[in-house]
Motif scaffolding. Structure first.
Motif, PDB file in Angstrom:
ATOM      1  N   THR A 119      99.926  42.854  31.434  1.00 27.43           N
ATOM      2  CA  THR A 119     101.053  43.788  31.507  1.00 27.43           C
ATOM      3  C   THR A 119     102.265  43.092  32.255  1.00 27.43           C
ATOM      4  N   GLU A 136     105.774  45.850  22.404  1.00 24.56           N
ATOM      5  CA  GLU A 136     104.647  44.874  23.236  1.00 24.56           C
ATOM      6  C   GLU A 136     103.259  45.072  22.561  1.00 24.56           C
ATOM      7  N   LYS A 178      99.247  43.860  23.387  1.00 25.74           N
ATOM      8  CA  LYS A 178      98.365  43.310  24.401  1.00 25.74           C
ATOM      9  C   LYS A 178      97.275  42.345  23.882  1.00 25.74           C
TER      10      LYS A 178
END
Length: 187
Positions: A13, A32, A34
């Motif tokens: 993050t 974004e 992950k």
């Protein structure tokens, strides 16, 4: 409205937030992901001005995402920045010089980030020659009479290609290790 849509694929993050904060305000819409699988799904859904890809990712590695991008001619033209804290892990899979994407070592500062983005944008515009990298065969619609038997043959060939690519990757890794060993002994 942001003029450039950027995808940051990183399992940390802090890195995703850092990229967002370092970009000039107002010019960029940052999405974004992950992990590699989430990133690849976004790549297939959206058109990006730039993709920033961590090389070590869960679910699907950055290397696997890179291969998927390179296998599709429309995605191959998207500017790409590969990020890693260990450059040798990238060079084990992709030999230098990096002609069509930019490498950004972690950790990085704003100047390095902006420089990498500019370089990736310039490299993406370079004309591509046929690469020696092996990609899985993509079957084309076949209207001929032999179309019925080709499915099994194509699958067998794809399996052979995948096996050969794995052997090539292993050999590249071993060669890198030998070169590193020799360099250490020469010092």
């Amino acid at each position: 409205m942001a003029s450039n849509k950027i995808l940051v694929i990183d399992d940390t993050t802090v890195v995703r937030v850092k990229v967002r904060e370092m970009l000039p305000p107002g010019n960029f819409q940052v999405l974004e992901a992950k992990d590699g699988l989430e990133g690849l799904n976004l790549i297939r859904q959206e058109k990006f001005s730039l993709i920033m890809l961590d090389f070590l990712l869960p679910k699907m590695s950055g290397w696997e995402v890179f291969q998927q991008i390179q296998a599709q001619s429309d995605l191959r033209k998207t500017p790409l920045v590969i990020m890693s804290g260990r450059k040798e892990e990238v060079t084990e899979k992709i030999s230098e010089p990096f002609e069509y994407f930019e490498f950004l070592g972690k950790p990085f500062d704003q100047k390095q980030l902006i420089s990498a983005i500019k370089s990736a944008m310039a490299k993406a515009k370079l004309p591509r020659q046929e690469t020696t990298q092996i990609h899985a065969y993509q079957p084309q619609p076949n209207t001929g009479a032999a179309a019925g038997n080709s499915g099994g043959e194509i699958q067998a060939l794809n399996e052979k290609i995948a096996k050969m690519q794995a052997e090539i990757d292993t050999l590249k890794k071993q060669l890198t290790q030998v070169v590193t060993f020799i360099k250490q002994k020469v010092k």
